[in-house]
Design a protein around this motif. Sequence first.
Motif: not given
Length: 174
Positions: A16-22, A29-35
Amino acid sequence: MNNRASWDEGTTKTLLDLCIAQKNQLNWSDKCLTKLGWRNVYSGFRAQTGLQLGSKQLQNKLNNLRRAFLGWLALQNKSSLGRDTQTGGVSADATYWEQDQQDSQTRSQSSSVKPPPFLDELFELFGHEPQDRGTLMTAGGIREATPSMGTEGNAADLEQDPPASSARAMSKRP
């Protein structure tokens, strides 16, 4: 051979922390991480945890957390339901749960009421209104959206007729 990942609190928090940093780096994007965001999460997750989990396992975990959060959030926003301040769960009268039981035999009351773990992190990732897109990235950089109508800071008076175009002015020549 068992390919299932074993997720404990530490590895889930790391993901979760890595996703928040990204997301903060605009790799979202609208709902999730980009490539690019996912690539950074994969490499960061392996570096921080030493676990060799596949990309699908990380994606599945984040999707499961998102579904749990959005399901819990939908119950929070449903009319005639309230929040139990002591447990953090959803409170409702018995008639609601009877109807809910009839609507979905597979979902148990306790799992649909209990808030998901890492609630603050999930709010940061998924807890926005669909219209809330935050700041905009433009050719000039990142800034707040520019109003499309006249405001106090916009001197143009919207009540006045627009100035005559040069084509109209040319056609009125003698």
